[in-house]
Motif scaffolding. Structure first.
Motif, PDB file in Angstrom:
ATOM      1  N   LEU A   1       0.898  -1.386  -0.050  1.00 51.30           N
ATOM      2  CA  LEU A   1      -0.328  -0.404   0.300  1.00 51.30           C
ATOM      3  C   LEU A   1       0.889   0.787  -0.122  1.00 51.30           C
ATOM      4  N   LEU A   2       0.296   2.114  -0.948  1.00 53.55           N
ATOM      5  CA  LEU A   2       1.589   3.766  -0.612  1.00 53.55           C
ATOM      6  C   LEU A   2       0.716   4.348   0.413  1.00 53.55           C
ATOM      7  N   HIS A   3       1.385   3.714   1.666  1.00 52.78           N
ATOM      8  CA  HIS A   3       1.531   3.958   2.989  1.00 52.78           C
ATOM      9  C   HIS A   3       2.600   4.579   4.052  1.00 52.78           C
ATOM     10  N   GLY A   4       2.647   5.752   4.777  1.00 55.45           N
ATOM     11  CA  GLY A   4       3.988   6.017   5.429  1.00 55.45           C
ATOM     12  C   GLY A   4       4.542   6.125   4.564  1.00 55.45           C
ATOM     13  N   PRO A   5       6.260   5.896   5.187  1.00 50.36           N
ATOM     14  CA  PRO A   5       7.364   5.794   4.469  1.00 50.36           C
ATOM     15  C   PRO A   5       7.219   5.165   2.774  1.00 50.36           C
ATOM     16  N   ALA A   6       6.106   4.545   1.838  1.00 48.49           N
ATOM     17  CA  ALA A   6       6.241   4.244   1.457  1.00 48.49           C
ATOM     18  C   ALA A   6       5.222   5.555   0.397  1.00 48.49           C
ATOM     19  N   LYS A   7       4.714   6.488   0.572  1.00 50.38           N
ATOM     20  CA  LYS A   7       4.449   7.763   0.216  1.00 50.38           C
ATOM     21  C   LYS A   7       6.138   8.566  -0.002  1.00 50.38           C
ATOM     22  N   ALA A   8       6.870   8.686   0.846  1.00 43.25           N
ATOM     23  CA  ALA A   8       8.396   9.393   0.784  1.00 43.25           C
ATOM     24  C   ALA A   8       9.035   8.643  -0.702  1.00 43.25           C
ATOM     25  N   GLU A   9       8.601   7.296  -0.790  1.00 37.10           N
ATOM     26  CA  GLU A   9       9.451   6.463  -1.718  1.00 37.10           C
ATOM     27  C   GLU A   9       8.843   7.208  -2.685  1.00 37.10           C
ATOM     28  N   ALA A  10       7.803   7.383  -3.022  1.00 34.19           N
ATOM     29  CA  ALA A  10       6.926   7.945  -4.348  1.00 34.19           C
ATOM     30  C   ALA A  10       6.762   9.297  -5.220  1.00 34.19           C
ATOM     31  N   ILE A  11       7.364  10.138  -3.684  1.00 29.10           N
ATOM     32  CA  ILE A  11       7.509  11.016  -3.386  1.00 29.10           C
ATOM     33  C   ILE A  11       9.266  11.131  -4.278  1.00 29.10           C
ATOM     34  N   ARG A  12      10.095  10.948  -3.482  1.00 31.80           N
ATOM     35  CA  ARG A  12      11.269  11.341  -3.822  1.00 31.80           C
ATOM     36  C   ARG A  12      11.434  10.697  -5.679  1.00 31.80           C
ATOM     37  N   ALA A  13      10.643   9.337  -5.565  1.00 35.76           N
ATOM     38  CA  ALA A  13      10.609   9.178  -7.635  1.00 35.76           C
ATOM     39  C   ALA A  13      10.569   9.823  -8.289  1.00 35.76           C
ATOM     40  N   LEU A  14       9.501  10.256  -8.201  1.00 35.18           N
ATOM     41  CA  LEU A  14       8.475  11.488  -8.801  1.00 35.18           C
ATOM     42  C   LEU A  14       9.483  13.080  -8.505  1.00 35.18           C
ATOM     43  N   ALA A  15      10.410  13.424  -7.912  1.00 37.20           N
ATOM     44  CA  ALA A  15      10.613  14.630  -8.097  1.00 37.20           C
ATOM     45  C   ALA A  15      12.093  14.062  -8.862  1.00 37.20           C
ATOM     46  N   ALA A  16      13.077  12.522  -9.057  1.00 43.40           N
ATOM     47  CA  ALA A  16      14.047  12.930  -9.626  1.00 43.40           C
ATOM     48  C   ALA A  16      13.567  12.413 -11.622  1.00 43.40           C
ATOM     49  N   ARG A  17      12.342  12.037 -10.861  1.00 43.73           N
ATOM     50  CA  ARG A  17      11.741  11.993 -12.597  1.00 43.73           C
ATOM     51  C   ARG A  17      11.382  13.796 -13.192  1.00 43.73           C
ATOM     52  N   GLU A  18      11.083  13.738 -12.872  1.00 44.36           N
ATOM     53  CA  GLU A  18      10.015  15.934 -12.874  1.00 44.36           C
ATOM     54  C   GLU A  18      11.095  16.938 -12.637  1.00 44.36           C
ATOM     55  N   GLY A  19      12.168  15.904 -11.992  1.00 44.90           N
ATOM     56  CA  GLY A  19      13.068  18.013 -11.170  1.00 44.90           C
ATOM     57  C   GLY A  19      12.898  18.643 -11.019  1.00 44.90           C
ATOM     58  N   LEU A  20      11.977  18.206  -9.220  1.00 47.02           N
ATOM     59  CA  LEU A  20      11.920  18.982  -8.517  1.00 47.02           C
ATOM     60  C   LEU A  20      13.030  19.256  -7.291  1.00 47.02           C
ATOM     61  N   ASP A  21      12.748  20.074  -7.109  1.00 41.51           N
ATOM     62  CA  ASP A  21      13.263  20.678  -5.534  1.00 41.51           C
ATOM     63  C   ASP A  21      12.716  21.137  -4.686  1.00 41.51           C
ATOM     64  N   LEU A  22      12.486  19.612  -3.867  1.00 36.13           N
ATOM     65  CA  LEU A  22      12.324  19.139  -2.924  1.00 36.13           C
ATOM     66  C   LEU A  22      12.298  20.357  -1.287  1.00 36.13           C
ATOM     67  N   ALA A  23      12.986  20.807  -1.368  1.00 40.14           N
ATOM     68  CA  ALA A  23      13.342  21.913  -0.353  1.00 40.14           C
ATOM     69  C   ALA A  23      12.388  22.814  -0.499  1.00 40.14           C
ATOM     70  N   ARG A  24      11.937  23.594  -1.896  1.00 41.74           N
ATOM     71  CA  ARG A  24      10.740  23.879  -2.428  1.00 41.74           C
ATOM     72  C   ARG A  24       9.540  23.484  -2.088  1.00 41.74           C
ATOM     73  N   CYS A  25       9.395  22.657  -2.121  1.00 40.83           N
ATOM     74  CA  CYS A  25       8.495  22.098  -2.405  1.00 40.83           C
ATOM     75  C   CYS A  25       6.963  21.868  -1.056  1.00 40.83           C
TER      76      CYS A  25
END
Length: 295
Positions: free
Chosen positions: A193-217
Protein backbone atom coordinates in the motif's frame (compact mmCIF):
# COMPACT_ATOMS: atom_id res chain seq x y z
CA UNK A 1 11.31 -12.47 23.03
CA UNK A 2 11.31 -11.78 19.25
CA UNK A 3 11.84 -14.76 17.01
CA UNK A 4 15.29 -14.96 15.37
CA UNK A 5 13.95 -14.20 11.90
CA UNK A 6 12.11 -10.98 12.83
CA UNK A 7 15.08 -8.65 12.16
CA UNK A 8 15.46 -10.03 8.65
CA UNK A 9 11.91 -8.95 7.80
CA UNK A 10 12.47 -5.22 8.24
CA UNK A 11 14.42 -4.98 4.95
CA UNK A 12 11.55 -6.78 3.22
CA UNK A 13 9.07 -4.17 4.49
CA UNK A 14 11.43 -1.42 3.33
CA UNK A 15 11.72 -3.10 -0.06
CA UNK A 16 7.93 -3.23 -0.36
CA UNK A 17 7.70 0.48 0.46
CA UNK A 18 10.30 1.31 -2.18
CA UNK A 19 8.50 -0.83 -4.78
CA UNK A 20 5.15 0.74 -3.91
CA UNK A 21 6.57 4.24 -4.13
CA UNK A 22 8.37 3.64 -7.40
CA UNK A 23 5.26 2.02 -8.90
CA UNK A 24 3.09 4.93 -7.80
CA UNK A 25 5.46 7.48 -9.32
CA UNK A 26 5.73 5.50 -12.56
CA UNK A 27 1.94 5.25 -12.81
CA UNK A 28 1.41 8.96 -12.16
CA UNK A 29 0.17 10.61 -15.32
CA UNK A 30 0.80 14.33 -15.71
CA UNK A 31 -2.47 16.14 -16.34
CA UNK A 32 -2.82 19.48 -18.15
CA UNK A 33 -4.16 21.45 -15.18
CA UNK A 34 -1.75 24.39 -15.30
CA UNK A 35 -2.99 27.48 -17.10
CA UNK A 36 -0.09 29.79 -16.27
CA UNK A 37 3.68 29.48 -16.64
CA UNK A 38 4.85 26.64 -14.44
CA UNK A 39 7.75 26.66 -12.02
CA UNK A 40 8.99 23.20 -13.00
CA UNK A 41 11.05 22.67 -9.83
CA UNK A 42 8.19 23.21 -7.36
CA UNK A 43 5.25 20.97 -6.46
CA UNK A 44 2.78 20.48 -3.63
CA UNK A 45 1.81 17.04 -2.33
CA UNK A 46 -1.53 16.46 -0.64
CA UNK A 47 -2.67 13.48 1.36
CA UNK A 48 -6.37 12.79 0.67
CA UNK A 49 -8.21 11.32 3.67
CA UNK A 50 -9.18 14.02 6.20
CA UNK A 51 -6.80 16.39 4.40
CA UNK A 52 -8.50 17.01 1.05
CA UNK A 53 -11.65 15.04 1.82
CA UNK A 54 -13.72 14.56 4.96
CA UNK A 55 -13.36 10.94 6.03
CA UNK A 56 -11.64 8.07 4.26
CA UNK A 57 -11.97 8.02 0.47
CA UNK A 58 -11.57 4.26 0.45
CA UNK A 59 -14.49 3.93 2.87
CA UNK A 60 -16.74 6.04 0.64
CA UNK A 61 -15.61 3.94 -2.31
CA UNK A 62 -16.19 0.69 -0.41
CA UNK A 63 -19.73 1.69 0.56
CA UNK A 64 -20.53 2.63 -3.02
CA UNK A 65 -19.16 -0.64 -4.35
CA UNK A 66 -21.01 -2.61 -1.69
CA UNK A 67 -24.29 -0.98 -2.75
CA UNK A 68 -23.52 -2.15 -6.27
CA UNK A 69 -22.92 -5.75 -5.12
CA UNK A 70 -19.19 -5.45 -5.75
CA UNK A 71 -18.63 -7.61 -2.67
CA UNK A 72 -20.73 -9.09 0.12
CA UNK A 73 -21.59 -7.72 3.54
CA UNK A 74 -19.58 -10.55 5.05
CA UNK A 75 -16.54 -9.48 3.04
CA UNK A 76 -16.95 -5.89 4.24
CA UNK A 77 -17.39 -6.85 7.90
CA UNK A 78 -14.38 -9.14 7.73
CA UNK A 79 -12.29 -6.33 6.27
CA UNK A 80 -13.49 -3.94 8.99
CA UNK A 81 -12.55 -6.38 11.74
CA UNK A 82 -9.13 -7.10 10.24
CA UNK A 83 -8.31 -3.41 9.87
CA UNK A 84 -9.49 -2.60 13.40
CA UNK A 85 -7.25 -5.37 14.76
CA UNK A 86 -4.41 -4.22 12.53
CA UNK A 87 -4.62 -0.67 13.88
CA UNK A 88 -4.79 -1.77 17.51
CA UNK A 89 -2.38 -4.69 17.67
CA UNK A 90 -0.59 -5.36 14.43
CA UNK A 91 0.97 -2.15 13.21
CA UNK A 92 4.56 -3.24 13.85
CA UNK A 93 4.09 -6.94 13.17
CA UNK A 94 5.25 -7.95 9.65
CA UNK A 95 3.44 -11.29 9.92
CA UNK A 96 0.13 -9.58 10.65
CA UNK A 97 0.64 -7.00 7.92
CA UNK A 98 1.19 -9.79 5.39
CA UNK A 99 -1.79 -11.75 6.71
CA UNK A 100 -4.05 -8.70 6.51
CA UNK A 101 -2.92 -7.91 2.98
CA UNK A 102 -3.29 -11.45 1.68
CA UNK A 103 -6.69 -12.05 3.30
CA UNK A 104 -8.08 -8.75 2.08
CA UNK A 105 -7.07 -9.51 -1.48
CA UNK A 106 -8.80 -12.88 -1.58
CA UNK A 107 -12.23 -11.73 -2.76
CA UNK A 108 -11.11 -9.10 -5.28
CA UNK A 109 -8.87 -11.01 -7.68
CA UNK A 110 -10.32 -11.55 -11.13
CA UNK A 111 -12.21 -8.26 -11.29
CA UNK A 112 -11.65 -5.82 -14.15
CA UNK A 113 -9.96 -2.44 -14.14
CA UNK A 114 -12.47 -0.79 -16.47
CA UNK A 115 -15.50 -1.44 -14.32
CA UNK A 116 -13.91 -0.06 -11.16
CA UNK A 117 -12.91 3.09 -13.03
CA UNK A 118 -16.46 3.54 -14.32
CA UNK A 119 -17.99 2.92 -10.89
CA UNK A 120 -15.40 5.19 -9.31
CA UNK A 121 -16.65 8.12 -11.40
CA UNK A 122 -20.22 7.50 -10.21
CA UNK A 123 -19.20 7.11 -6.58
CA UNK A 124 -17.14 10.30 -6.62
CA UNK A 125 -20.22 12.25 -7.69
CA UNK A 126 -22.55 10.69 -5.14
CA UNK A 127 -20.30 10.29 -2.10
CA UNK A 128 -17.07 12.27 -2.39
CA UNK A 129 -17.57 15.57 -4.25
CA UNK A 130 -19.50 17.23 -1.41
CA UNK A 131 -16.92 16.09 1.16
CA UNK A 132 -13.99 18.08 -0.26
CA UNK A 133 -12.67 20.57 2.31
CA UNK A 134 -13.03 24.05 0.71
CA UNK A 135 -10.01 25.36 2.64
CA UNK A 136 -7.71 22.62 1.41
CA UNK A 137 -9.05 22.97 -2.11
CA UNK A 138 -8.21 26.69 -1.94
CA UNK A 139 -4.64 25.89 -0.85
CA UNK A 140 -4.23 23.53 -3.79
CA UNK A 141 -5.59 26.19 -6.17
CA UNK A 142 -3.16 28.73 -4.73
CA UNK A 143 -0.27 26.46 -5.70
CA UNK A 144 -1.72 25.99 -9.19
CA UNK A 145 -2.12 29.75 -9.58
CA UNK A 146 1.55 30.18 -8.68
CA UNK A 147 2.53 27.76 -11.43
CA UNK A 148 3.25 24.82 -9.11
CA UNK A 149 2.24 21.28 -9.88
CA UNK A 150 -0.11 19.66 -7.36
CA UNK A 151 -0.18 15.92 -6.70
CA UNK A 152 -2.37 13.77 -4.51
CA UNK A 153 -0.49 11.06 -2.59
CA UNK A 154 -2.80 8.42 -1.12
CA UNK A 155 -3.15 4.76 -0.16
CA UNK A 156 -6.32 4.61 -2.25
CA UNK A 157 -6.14 2.76 -5.59
CA UNK A 158 -4.37 4.78 -8.24
CA UNK A 159 -7.49 4.75 -10.44
CA UNK A 160 -9.57 6.43 -7.72
CA UNK A 161 -6.78 8.87 -6.90
CA UNK A 162 -6.69 9.90 -10.57
CA UNK A 163 -10.42 10.51 -10.61
CA UNK A 164 -10.22 12.79 -7.56
CA UNK A 165 -7.24 14.69 -8.99
CA UNK A 166 -8.90 15.13 -12.37
CA UNK A 167 -12.20 16.32 -10.87
CA UNK A 168 -10.34 18.89 -8.75
CA UNK A 169 -8.25 20.10 -11.70
CA UNK A 170 -4.95 19.03 -10.14
CA UNK A 171 -1.79 17.94 -11.90
CA UNK A 172 -2.06 14.25 -11.08
CA UNK A 173 -2.05 11.60 -8.38
CA UNK A 174 -0.05 8.79 -6.89
CA UNK A 175 -1.83 5.87 -5.24
CA UNK A 176 -1.58 2.18 -4.55
CA UNK A 177 -0.72 0.22 -7.69
CA UNK A 178 -1.85 -3.33 -8.30
CA UNK A 179 -0.74 -6.00 -10.71
CA UNK A 180 -2.87 -6.32 -13.85
CA UNK A 181 -2.91 -8.99 -16.54
CA UNK A 182 -5.04 -8.44 -19.64
CA UNK A 183 -7.08 -5.76 -17.87
CA UNK A 184 -7.86 -7.98 -14.88
CA UNK A 185 -6.40 -7.70 -11.41
CA UNK A 186 -4.36 -10.63 -10.24
CA UNK A 187 -4.93 -10.02 -6.52
CA UNK A 188 -1.35 -8.88 -5.93
CA UNK A 189 -0.08 -5.41 -5.10
CA UNK A 190 3.03 -3.95 -6.67
CA UNK A 191 5.09 -3.67 -3.52
CA UNK A 192 2.62 -2.58 -0.85
CA UNK A 193 0.00 0.00 0.00
CA UNK A 194 1.14 3.58 -0.63
CA UNK A 195 1.20 4.38 3.07
CA UNK A 196 3.70 5.93 5.49
CA UNK A 197 7.27 5.46 4.21
CA UNK A 198 5.99 4.37 0.78
CA UNK A 199 4.58 7.87 0.19
CA UNK A 200 8.01 9.35 0.78
CA UNK A 201 9.51 6.86 -1.67
CA UNK A 202 6.91 7.84 -4.28
CA UNK A 203 7.72 11.52 -3.87
CA UNK A 204 11.46 10.87 -4.13
CA UNK A 205 10.94 8.88 -7.33
CA UNK A 206 8.66 11.53 -8.83
CA UNK A 207 11.06 14.31 -7.86
CA UNK A 208 13.90 12.50 -9.63
CA UNK A 209 11.77 11.98 -12.72
CA UNK A 210 10.35 15.51 -12.87
CA UNK A 211 13.39 17.46 -11.66
CA UNK A 212 11.73 18.79 -8.49
CA UNK A 213 13.60 20.68 -5.80
CA UNK A 214 12.10 19.14 -2.66
CA UNK A 215 13.48 21.94 -0.49
CA UNK A 216 11.10 24.29 -2.35
CA UNK A 217 8.15 21.90 -2.35
CA UNK A 218 5.20 21.68 0.05
CA UNK A 219 3.35 18.75 1.61
CA UNK A 220 0.03 18.58 3.44
CA UNK A 221 -1.41 15.87 5.69
CA UNK A 222 -3.62 15.27 8.72
CA UNK A 223 -1.78 12.22 10.07
CA UNK A 224 1.40 11.54 12.02
CA UNK A 225 1.76 8.49 9.74
CA UNK A 226 2.75 10.90 6.98
CA UNK A 227 5.78 12.34 8.79
CA UNK A 228 8.10 10.65 6.24
CA UNK A 229 6.36 12.62 3.47
CA UNK A 230 6.14 15.87 5.42
CA UNK A 231 9.78 15.66 6.45
CA UNK A 232 10.96 15.44 2.83
CA UNK A 233 9.93 18.94 1.82
CA UNK A 234 10.92 22.43 2.82
CA UNK A 235 7.35 23.56 3.49
CA UNK A 236 5.32 20.98 5.45
CA UNK A 237 1.82 21.83 6.67
CA UNK A 238 -0.52 19.97 9.04
CA UNK A 239 -4.15 20.04 7.86
CA UNK A 240 -6.88 19.02 10.36
CA UNK A 241 -4.08 17.27 12.28
CA UNK A 242 -4.39 14.41 14.72
CA UNK A 243 -3.05 15.10 18.21
CA UNK A 244 0.41 13.68 17.60
CA UNK A 245 0.91 15.51 14.31
CA UNK A 246 -0.34 18.78 15.85
CA UNK A 247 2.19 18.47 18.68
CA UNK A 248 5.00 17.65 16.25
CA UNK A 249 4.06 20.50 13.92
CA UNK A 250 4.03 22.99 16.79
CA UNK A 251 7.41 21.78 18.02
CA UNK A 252 8.89 22.12 14.52
CA UNK A 253 7.24 25.46 13.74
CA UNK A 254 5.26 24.04 10.81
CA UNK A 255 2.12 25.67 9.49
CA UNK A 256 -1.15 24.26 10.89
CA UNK A 257 -4.56 24.68 9.28
CA UNK A 258 -7.76 23.28 10.79
CA UNK A 259 -10.93 23.49 8.73
CA UNK A 260 -13.11 21.59 11.16
CA UNK A 261 -15.75 23.72 12.90
CA UNK A 262 -15.73 23.70 16.71
CA UNK A 263 -14.04 21.40 19.16
CA UNK A 264 -17.05 19.09 19.49
CA UNK A 265 -17.32 18.77 15.73
CA UNK A 266 -13.61 18.12 15.53
CA UNK A 267 -13.80 15.38 18.13
CA UNK A 268 -16.79 13.84 16.39
CA UNK A 269 -14.91 14.01 13.10
CA UNK A 270 -11.94 12.23 14.61
CA UNK A 271 -14.16 9.43 15.89
CA UNK A 272 -15.90 9.15 12.54
CA UNK A 273 -12.63 9.12 10.64
CA UNK A 274 -11.26 6.41 12.92
CA UNK A 275 -14.31 4.24 12.26
CA UNK A 276 -14.10 4.97 8.56
CA UNK A 277 -10.44 4.07 8.56
CA UNK A 278 -11.16 0.79 10.30
CA UNK A 279 -13.73 -0.03 7.66
CA UNK A 280 -11.76 1.24 4.73
CA UNK A 281 -8.13 0.56 5.48
CA UNK A 282 -8.24 -3.19 5.13
CA UNK A 283 -10.30 -3.02 1.96
CA UNK A 284 -7.81 -0.48 0.61
CA UNK A 285 -5.56 -3.36 -0.28
CA UNK A 286 -8.48 -5.25 -1.74
CA UNK A 287 -9.87 -2.36 -3.69
CA UNK A 288 -6.43 -1.37 -4.85
CA UNK A 289 -6.49 -4.58 -6.84
CA UNK A 290 -9.55 -3.02 -8.50
CA UNK A 291 -12.41 -4.23 -10.59
CA UNK A 292 -15.74 -5.91 -10.20
CA UNK A 293 -16.57 -9.60 -9.92
CA UNK A 294 -17.53 -11.18 -13.12
CA UNK A 295 -20.90 -12.94 -13.22
Amino acid sequence: MPSPDKPRRAPDLQRRSVLAGEAAAAAAEVETALTGPADPAVAAFFDVDNTVMQGASIFHLARGLHRRDFFTTKDLLTAMWMQAYFRIAGVEDPDHIAETRNSALGFIAGHTVTELEELGEEIFDEAMAHRIWPGTRALAQLHLDQGHRVWLVTAAPIEIARIIARRLGLTGAMGTVSEVEDGVYTGRLVGDLLHGPAKAEAIRALAAREGLDLARCSAYSDSVNDLPMLGLVGDPCAINPDARLRAHARAQGWRIRDYRTGRKAARAGLVASTLAGAAGGAVAAALAVRGRRRP
